[in-house]
Motif scaffolding. Structure first.
Motif, short mmCIF file in Angstrom:
data_model
loop_
_atom_site.label_atom_id
_atom_site.label_comp_id
_atom_site.label_asym_id
_atom_site.label_seq_id
_atom_site.Cartn_x
_atom_site.Cartn_y
_atom_site.Cartn_z
N LEU A 167 -16.39 58.99 5.72
CA LEU A 167 -16.46 57.53 5.87
C LEU A 167 -17.27 57.10 7.09
CD1 LEU A 167 -12.71 56.63 5.12
CD2 LEU A 167 -14.65 56.42 3.55
N GLY A 168 -17.58 58.06 7.97
CA GLY A 168 -18.27 57.72 9.23
C GLY A 168 -17.33 57.05 10.22
N TYR A 169 -16.04 57.34 10.12
CA TYR A 169 -15.05 56.76 11.03
C TYR A 169 -14.81 57.72 12.20
CZ TYR A 169 -13.55 53.23 7.53
OH TYR A 169 -13.49 52.18 6.66
N VAL A 170 -14.13 57.21 13.21
CA VAL A 170 -13.83 58.01 14.40
C VAL A 170 -12.48 58.73 14.20
CG1 VAL A 170 -13.32 57.90 16.89
CG2 VAL A 170 -15.14 56.47 15.91
N TYR A 171 -12.44 60.00 14.50
CA TYR A 171 -11.24 60.83 14.32
C TYR A 171 -10.41 60.83 15.61
CZ TYR A 171 -8.62 65.23 14.22
OH TYR A 171 -7.64 66.18 14.31
N VAL A 172 -9.10 60.59 15.44
CA VAL A 172 -8.20 60.65 16.61
C VAL A 172 -7.03 61.60 16.31
CG1 VAL A 172 -6.87 59.36 18.32
CG2 VAL A 172 -8.72 58.20 17.08
N ASP A 173 -6.91 62.64 17.11
CA ASP A 173 -5.83 63.62 16.99
C ASP A 173 -4.78 63.26 18.04
OD1 ASP A 173 -4.18 65.80 17.08
OD2 ASP A 173 -5.77 67.29 17.40
N THR A 174 -3.74 62.52 17.62
CA THR A 174 -2.75 62.08 18.62
C THR A 174 -1.88 63.24 19.09
OG1 THR A 174 -1.12 61.42 16.96
CG2 THR A 174 -2.67 59.72 17.70
N GLY A 175 -1.73 64.27 18.25
CA GLY A 175 -1.00 65.47 18.66
C GLY A 175 -1.66 66.09 19.89
N ALA A 176 -3.01 66.07 19.90
CA ALA A 176 -3.74 66.64 21.04
C ALA A 176 -3.43 65.85 22.31
CB ALA A 176 -5.24 66.63 20.75
N MET A 177 -3.19 64.54 22.16
CA MET A 177 -2.87 63.73 23.35
C MET A 177 -1.51 64.14 23.92
SD MET A 177 -4.35 60.13 21.79
CE MET A 177 -4.42 59.11 23.24
N TYR A 178 -0.52 64.31 23.02
CA TYR A 178 0.81 64.78 23.48
C TYR A 178 0.71 66.20 24.05
CZ TYR A 178 3.24 60.77 21.42
OH TYR A 178 3.68 59.51 21.14
N THR A 225 -1.80 67.53 25.49
CA THR A 225 -2.47 67.49 26.79
C THR A 225 -1.48 67.16 27.90
OG1 THR A 225 -4.54 66.89 25.71
CG2 THR A 225 -4.39 66.40 28.05
N LEU A 226 -0.56 66.24 27.62
CA LEU A 226 0.46 65.91 28.63
C LEU A 226 1.39 67.12 28.85
CD1 LEU A 226 1.91 64.01 30.58
CD2 LEU A 226 3.26 63.16 28.65
N ALA A 227 1.78 67.79 27.75
CA ALA A 227 2.67 68.96 27.89
C ALA A 227 1.98 70.05 28.70
CB ALA A 227 3.05 69.48 26.50
N ILE A 231 -4.57 73.77 25.02
CA ILE A 231 -3.43 73.05 24.43
C ILE A 231 -2.96 73.64 23.11
CG2 ILE A 231 -3.98 70.87 25.59
CD1 ILE A 231 -5.18 69.85 22.93
N ARG A 232 -3.60 74.71 22.63
CA ARG A 232 -3.28 75.24 21.28
C ARG A 232 -2.35 76.44 21.31
NH1 ARG A 232 -3.97 71.05 18.08
NH2 ARG A 232 -5.62 69.85 19.04
N THR A 233 -1.75 76.77 22.44
CA THR A 233 -0.86 77.95 22.49
C THR A 233 0.53 77.58 21.95
OG1 THR A 233 -0.01 77.44 24.68
CG2 THR A 233 -2.04 78.74 24.59
N SER A 234 1.33 78.60 21.54
CA SER A 234 2.67 78.28 21.03
C SER A 234 3.57 77.77 22.15
CB SER A 234 3.28 79.47 20.30
OG SER A 234 3.12 80.63 21.03
N GLU A 235 3.30 78.18 23.41
CA GLU A 235 4.09 77.68 24.55
C GLU A 235 3.86 76.16 24.71
OE1 GLU A 235 2.70 78.87 28.40
OE2 GLU A 235 4.63 78.45 29.37
N VAL A 236 2.62 75.75 24.59
CA VAL A 236 2.33 74.31 24.70
C VAL A 236 2.91 73.56 23.50
CG1 VAL A 236 0.48 72.57 24.73
CG2 VAL A 236 0.29 74.58 26.18
N SER A 237 2.84 74.15 22.29
CA SER A 237 3.41 73.49 21.10
C SER A 237 4.89 73.20 21.29
CB SER A 237 3.28 74.37 19.86
OG SER A 237 1.95 74.59 19.55
N ALA A 238 5.62 74.20 21.78
CA ALA A 238 7.07 74.05 21.96
C ALA A 238 7.35 72.97 23.01
CB ALA A 238 7.69 75.38 22.36
N ALA A 239 6.61 73.00 24.13
CA ALA A 239 6.83 72.01 25.20
C ALA A 239 6.46 70.61 24.71
CB ALA A 239 5.99 72.37 26.42
N THR A 240 5.46 70.53 23.80
CA THR A 240 4.98 69.22 23.35
C THR A 240 6.06 68.45 22.60
OG1 THR A 240 2.76 70.11 23.18
CG2 THR A 240 3.17 68.03 22.06
#
Ligand code: DC
Length: 228
Positions: free
Chosen positions: A36-47, A49-51, A102-111
């Motif tokens: 569609l030519g739209y902008v992609y936003v991965d909100t999981g990546a935002m959470y 990043t904080l974790a 941000i893609r490790t399982s440790e970060v996933s669990a903390a997220t």
């Protein structure tokens, strides 16, 4: 940005894709955004990043007060980056995007722990709504259709069998307890993972990403208001 409801004739369109972990949200949201030519936003990546930032600062992610205080003081910015014909929003921490970290399982669990903190969710919602400054969006997460952009008409919920989702993550080299994470995400008090009212539910256990994204695009085209 004020919390006014979107008027689709005047404001950018937001396509909300929510669902369980490893249900194909990222792959399909990217395919739809490209088509569609739209902008992609991965909100999981935002959470995530904080974790990651909490872990870097050796903050106890189970201490909601400390996590909320860290989030409040956080120096971040949003930027829209084009790569491989896809425009995507990145949340930068002191001008750095921790894409791999941000893609490790440790970060996933903390997220999923920090994502249950109401002050964190308020902060994230505000940032996520600010993303419409970049144009029409395909935004994926857990609460986009229920909480971040509840006014959008374009709501989807992806799911697949647990074994299938576990196998998909394992194929990416990540081994984690998805059932435990989904349970935490669905049972938290603040904006839990659930199917938004009016969302189209797609179980893609037996579907390829091409089939899933085609189904999403067909539905989006069907719902798109006709220009008069
Ligand atoms: O989509 P993901 O696996 O990268 O998300 C990581 C975690 O972030 C997930 O377990 C729940 C949380 N999350 C959330 O609570 N709300 C969102 N909109 C997106 C992610």
């Amino acid at each position: 940005m004020s919390e006014i409801f979107l008027n689709l004739k005047k404001h950018p369109i937001v396509i909300a894709i929510d669902g369980t972990s490893a249900s194909g949200k990222s792959t399909n949201a990217k395919l739809v955004a490209k088509a569609l030519g739209y902008v992609y936003v991965d909100t999981g990546a935002m959470y995530r990043t904080l974790a990651w930032h909490c872990l870097q600062k050796r903050v106890d992610v189970h201490d909601a007060k400390v996590v909320a205080a860290l989030c409040r003081k956080w120096k971040t910015s949003l930027e829209c980056v084009e790569k491989n014909h896809l425009r995507a929003v990145h949340l930068l921490v002191e001008n750095y995007f921790p894409e791999q970290e941000i893609r490790t399982s440790e970060v996933s669990a903390a997220t999923s722990v920090i994502a249950a903190v109401p002050k964190v969710r308020d902060w994230m919602k505000k940032k996520q709504r600010e993303c419409i400054q970049f144009g029409n969006l395909v935004m994926e997460g857990r609460d986009i259709g229920t909480n971040v952009f509840p006014e959008t008409d374009f709501k989807f919920y992806l799911d697949a069998k647990l074994e299938e989702r576990t196998a998909r993550r394992a194929a990416d080299g990540v081994h984690e307890n998805l059932a435990a994470r989904d349970l935490r995400d669905s049972q938290r008090a603040s904006a839990p993972l659930m199917i938004a009212l009016g969302a189209k539910v797609i179980n893609n256990s037996a579907m390829t990403s091409e089939q899933t994204s085609q189904l999403l695009l067909e539905e989006i085209r069907r719902l798109m208001p006709v220009e008069k």
